[in-house]
Design a protein around this motif. Structure first.
Motif, PDB file in Angstrom:
ATOM      1  N   ILE A  36      -6.329   1.374 -13.377  1.00  0.00           N
ATOM      2  CA  ILE A  36      -6.194   0.221 -12.482  1.00  0.00           C
ATOM      3  C   ILE A  36      -5.075   0.474 -11.475  1.00  0.00           C
ATOM      4  CG2 ILE A  36      -5.585  -2.234 -12.382  1.00  0.00           C
ATOM      5  CD1 ILE A  36      -7.044  -2.536 -15.085  1.00  0.00           C
ATOM      6  N   GLY A  37      -3.983   1.096 -11.911  1.00  0.00           N
ATOM      7  CA  GLY A  37      -2.900   1.443 -11.000  1.00  0.00           C
ATOM      8  C   GLY A  37      -3.332   2.428  -9.933  1.00  0.00           C
ATOM      9  N   ALA A  38      -4.146   3.399 -10.329  1.00  0.00           N
ATOM     10  CA  ALA A  38      -4.669   4.353  -9.339  1.00  0.00           C
ATOM     11  C   ALA A  38      -5.578   3.653  -8.327  1.00  0.00           C
ATOM     12  CB  ALA A  38      -5.425   5.478 -10.050  1.00  0.00           C
ATOM     13  N   ALA A  39      -6.345   2.679  -8.793  1.00  0.00           N
ATOM     14  CA  ALA A  39      -7.192   1.914  -7.877  1.00  0.00           C
ATOM     15  C   ALA A  39      -6.336   1.078  -6.917  1.00  0.00           C
ATOM     16  CB  ALA A  39      -8.134   1.006  -8.670  1.00  0.00           C
ATOM     17  N   PHE A  40      -5.214   0.540  -7.413  1.00  0.00           N
ATOM     18  CA  PHE A  40      -4.297  -0.198  -6.538  1.00  0.00           C
ATOM     19  C   PHE A  40      -3.738   0.697  -5.443  1.00  0.00           C
ATOM     20  CE2 PHE A  40      -2.631  -4.214  -8.872  1.00  0.00           C
ATOM     21  CZ  PHE A  40      -3.928  -4.657  -9.010  1.00  0.00           C
ATOM     22  N   ILE A  41      -3.396   1.925  -5.787  1.00  0.00           N
ATOM     23  CA  ILE A  41      -2.865   2.851  -4.781  1.00  0.00           C
ATOM     24  C   ILE A  41      -3.919   3.118  -3.703  1.00  0.00           C
ATOM     25  CG2 ILE A  41      -2.080   5.220  -4.384  1.00  0.00           C
ATOM     26  CD1 ILE A  41      -0.746   5.098  -7.134  1.00  0.00           C
ATOM     27  N   GLY A  42      -5.150   3.352  -4.116  1.00  0.00           N
ATOM     28  CA  GLY A  42      -6.227   3.587  -3.145  1.00  0.00           C
ATOM     29  C   GLY A  42      -6.476   2.386  -2.255  1.00  0.00           C
ATOM     30  N   ASP A  43      -6.454   1.198  -2.845  1.00  0.00           N
ATOM     31  CA  ASP A  43      -6.649  -0.017  -2.039  1.00  0.00           C
ATOM     32  C   ASP A  43      -5.493  -0.252  -1.078  1.00  0.00           C
ATOM     33  OD1 ASP A  43      -9.036  -0.420  -3.309  1.00  0.00           O
ATOM     34  OD2 ASP A  43      -8.244  -1.885  -4.750  1.00  0.00           O
ATOM     35  N   GLY A  44      -4.276   0.068  -1.513  1.00  0.00           N
ATOM     36  CA  GLY A  44      -3.119  -0.065  -0.630  1.00  0.00           C
ATOM     37  C   GLY A  44      -3.186   0.874   0.557  1.00  0.00           C
ATOM     38  N   VAL A  45      -3.626   2.101   0.317  1.00  0.00           N
ATOM     39  CA  VAL A  45      -3.782   3.061   1.416  1.00  0.00           C
ATOM     40  C   VAL A  45      -4.863   2.591   2.381  1.00  0.00           C
ATOM     41  CG1 VAL A  45      -4.506   5.422   1.956  1.00  0.00           C
ATOM     42  CG2 VAL A  45      -2.898   5.020   0.107  1.00  0.00           C
ATOM     43  N   ASN A  46      -5.965   2.081   1.845  1.00  0.00           N
ATOM     44  CA  ASN A  46      -7.027   1.560   2.711  1.00  0.00           C
ATOM     45  C   ASN A  46      -6.531   0.409   3.571  1.00  0.00           C
ATOM     46  OD1 ASN A  46      -8.871   3.393   1.738  1.00  0.00           O
ATOM     47  ND2 ASN A  46      -9.759   1.986   0.259  1.00  0.00           N
ATOM     48  N   LEU A  47      -5.754  -0.488   2.980  1.00  0.00           N
ATOM     49  CA  LEU A  47      -5.221  -1.615   3.734  1.00  0.00           C
ATOM     50  C   LEU A  47      -4.249  -1.152   4.816  1.00  0.00           C
ATOM     51  CD1 LEU A  47      -5.280  -4.662   4.030  1.00  0.00           C
ATOM     52  CD2 LEU A  47      -3.467  -4.800   2.330  1.00  0.00           C
ATOM     53  N   LEU A  48      -3.443  -0.146   4.513  1.00  0.00           N
ATOM     54  CA  LEU A  48      -2.539   0.399   5.530  1.00  0.00           C
ATOM     55  C   LEU A  48      -3.320   1.011   6.687  1.00  0.00           C
ATOM     56  CD1 LEU A  48       0.291   2.054   3.426  1.00  0.00           C
ATOM     57  CD2 LEU A  48       0.478   0.088   4.908  1.00  0.00           C
ATOM     58  N   LEU A  49      -4.378   1.739   6.370  1.00  0.00           N
ATOM     59  CA  LEU A  49      -5.173   2.351   7.441  1.00  0.00           C
ATOM     60  C   LEU A  49      -5.850   1.296   8.316  1.00  0.00           C
ATOM     61  CD1 LEU A  49      -6.808   5.390   5.632  1.00  0.00           C
ATOM     62  CD2 LEU A  49      -5.166   5.457   7.504  1.00  0.00           C
ATOM     63  N   VAL A  50      -6.384   0.263   7.691  1.00  0.00           N
ATOM     64  CA  VAL A  50      -7.034  -0.795   8.470  1.00  0.00           C
ATOM     65  C   VAL A  50      -6.018  -1.523   9.339  1.00  0.00           C
ATOM     66  CG1 VAL A  50      -8.181  -3.045   8.276  1.00  0.00           C
ATOM     67  CG2 VAL A  50      -9.004  -1.127   6.958  1.00  0.00           C
ATOM     68  N   SER A  51      -4.835  -1.781   8.797  1.00  0.00           N
ATOM     69  CA  SER A  51      -3.830  -2.494   9.585  1.00  0.00           C
ATOM     70  C   SER A  51      -3.304  -1.637  10.734  1.00  0.00           C
ATOM     71  CB  SER A  51      -2.683  -2.955   8.691  1.00  0.00           C
ATOM     72  OG  SER A  51      -1.995  -1.846   8.165  1.00  0.00           O
ATOM     73  N   LEU A  52      -3.311  -0.324  10.581  1.00  0.00           N
ATOM     74  CA  LEU A  52      -2.899   0.527  11.694  1.00  0.00           C
ATOM     75  C   LEU A  52      -3.941   0.558  12.802  1.00  0.00           C
ATOM     76  CD1 LEU A  52      -1.243   3.540   9.855  1.00  0.00           C
ATOM     77  CD2 LEU A  52      -0.129   1.712  11.134  1.00  0.00           C
ATOM     78  N   GLY A  53      -5.209   0.363  12.464  1.00  0.00           N
ATOM     79  CA  GLY A  53      -6.262   0.336  13.472  1.00  0.00           C
ATOM     80  C   GLY A  53      -6.452  -1.016  14.118  1.00  0.00           C
ATOM     81  N   TYR A  54      -5.783  -2.040  13.614  1.00  0.00           N
ATOM     82  CA  TYR A  54      -5.911  -3.398  14.150  1.00  0.00           C
ATOM     83  C   TYR A  54      -5.228  -3.486  15.512  1.00  0.00           C
ATOM     84  CZ  TYR A  54      -5.096  -8.411  14.619  1.00  0.00           C
ATOM     85  OH  TYR A  54      -5.039  -9.692  15.075  1.00  0.00           O
ATOM     86  N   LYS A  55      -5.864  -4.198  16.411  1.00  0.00           N
ATOM     87  CA  LYS A  55      -5.282  -4.444  17.732  1.00  0.00           C
ATOM     88  C   LYS A  55      -5.381  -5.926  18.018  1.00  0.00           C
ATOM     89  CE  LYS A  55      -5.264  -2.678  22.357  1.00  0.00           C
ATOM     90  NZ  LYS A  55      -5.792  -1.672  23.250  1.00  0.00           N
ATOM     91  N   ALA A  56      -4.237  -6.557  18.283  1.00  0.00           N
ATOM     92  CA  ALA A  56      -4.224  -7.987  18.555  1.00  0.00           C
ATOM     93  C   ALA A  56      -5.038  -8.286  19.807  1.00  0.00           C
ATOM     94  CB  ALA A  56      -2.785  -8.474  18.725  1.00  0.00           C
ATOM     95  N   ASN A  57      -5.892  -9.277  19.745  1.00  0.00           N
ATOM     96  CA  ASN A  57      -6.798  -9.661  20.827  1.00  0.00           C
ATOM     97  C   ASN A  57      -7.705  -8.517  21.262  1.00  0.00           C
ATOM     98  OD1 ASN A  57      -5.673 -12.264  20.918  1.00  0.00           O
ATOM     99  ND2 ASN A  57      -4.031 -11.537  22.247  1.00  0.00           N
ATOM    100  N   GLY A  58      -7.963  -7.612  20.353  1.00  0.00           N
ATOM    101  CA  GLY A  58      -8.821  -6.472  20.663  1.00  0.00           C
ATOM    102  C   GLY A  58     -10.287  -6.822  20.522  1.00  0.00           C
ATOM    103  N   ILE A  59     -11.119  -5.970  21.080  1.00  0.00           N
ATOM    104  CA  ILE A  59     -12.567  -6.151  20.994  1.00  0.00           C
ATOM    105  C   ILE A  59     -13.131  -5.031  20.142  1.00  0.00           C
ATOM    106  CG2 ILE A  59     -12.739  -7.323  23.218  1.00  0.00           C
ATOM    107  CD1 ILE A  59     -13.662  -4.643  24.412  1.00  0.00           C
ATOM    108  N   SER A  60     -14.353  -5.230  19.670  1.00  0.00           N
ATOM    109  CA  SER A  60     -14.991  -4.157  18.909  1.00  0.00           C
ATOM    110  C   SER A  60     -15.306  -3.001  19.850  1.00  0.00           C
ATOM    111  CB  SER A  60     -16.265  -4.665  18.231  1.00  0.00           C
ATOM    112  OG  SER A  60     -17.201  -5.053  19.198  1.00  0.00           O
ATOM    113  N   TYR A  61     -15.398  -1.827  19.296  1.00  0.00           N
ATOM    114  CA  TYR A  61     -15.559  -0.630  20.105  1.00  0.00           C
ATOM    115  C   TYR A  61     -17.034  -0.360  20.408  1.00  0.00           C
ATOM    116  CZ  TYR A  61     -15.141   0.449  15.183  1.00  0.00           C
ATOM    117  OH  TYR A  61     -15.212   0.393  13.823  1.00  0.00           O
ATOM    118  N   ILE A  62     -17.691  -1.360  20.962  1.00  0.00           N
ATOM    119  CA  ILE A  62     -19.067  -1.244  21.431  1.00  0.00           C
ATOM    120  C   ILE A  62     -19.056  -1.552  22.922  1.00  0.00           C
ATOM    121  CG2 ILE A  62     -21.413  -2.132  21.250  1.00  0.00           C
ATOM    122  CD1 ILE A  62     -20.741  -2.913  18.357  1.00  0.00           C
TER     123      ILE A  62
END
Length: 129
Positions: A36-62
């Motif tokens: 479960i701890g290893a799964a938490f680490i993976g989920d934390g990394v995923n959340l960090l990656l998503v938050s780094l790709g977030y752009k305030a008032n951004g649009i989808s890349y279409i």
């Protein structure tokens, strides 16, 4: 780089998930809790990656027909972190399933999930005759 409040909250939450997972891997003795701890680490990394790709008032890349190239390039979110997270989710789910299956085999064979008891078990290194 200025972070929005949503992005900062996601970064902090991702860091906390990774810290909790690391503590679980290092200090807990139960194999299931370590997984479960290893799964938490993976989920934390995923959340960090998503938050780094977030752009305030951004649009989808279409790119739509009524957009100009300058408007699109200036406002589109960065798509690479989202693609990496999608791949990571698929790989993480399959790895988690394999780890849980191996945990079931360990419990059936040894009757315990304590890591210290499994490491000290003399039957682990010997073949059954």
């Amino acid at each position: 780089m200025a972070f929005s409040s949503i992005q900062l909250g996601a970064l902090i939450t991702g860091a906390l998930l990774m810290i909790i997972g690391t503590v679980a891997l290092v200090y807990l003795d139960n194999v299931l809790k370590k997984i479960i701890g290893a799964a938490f680490i993976g989920d934390g990394v995923n959340l960090l990656l998503v938050s780094l790709g977030y752009k305030a008032n951004g649009i989808s890349y279409i790119f739509l027909q009524n957009m100009t190239v300058d408007n699109f390039l200036g406002n589109a979110a960065y798509p690479l972190p989202f693609a990496l997270v999608l791949t990571s989710i698929v790989i993480g789910a399959s790895t988690l399933a394999v780890m849980l299956a191996l945990t079931i085999v360990l419990y059936k064979r040894h009757g315990t999930l304590d890591a210290s008891a499994l490491l000290n078990d003399k039957k682990l290194g010997e073949d059954k005759e």
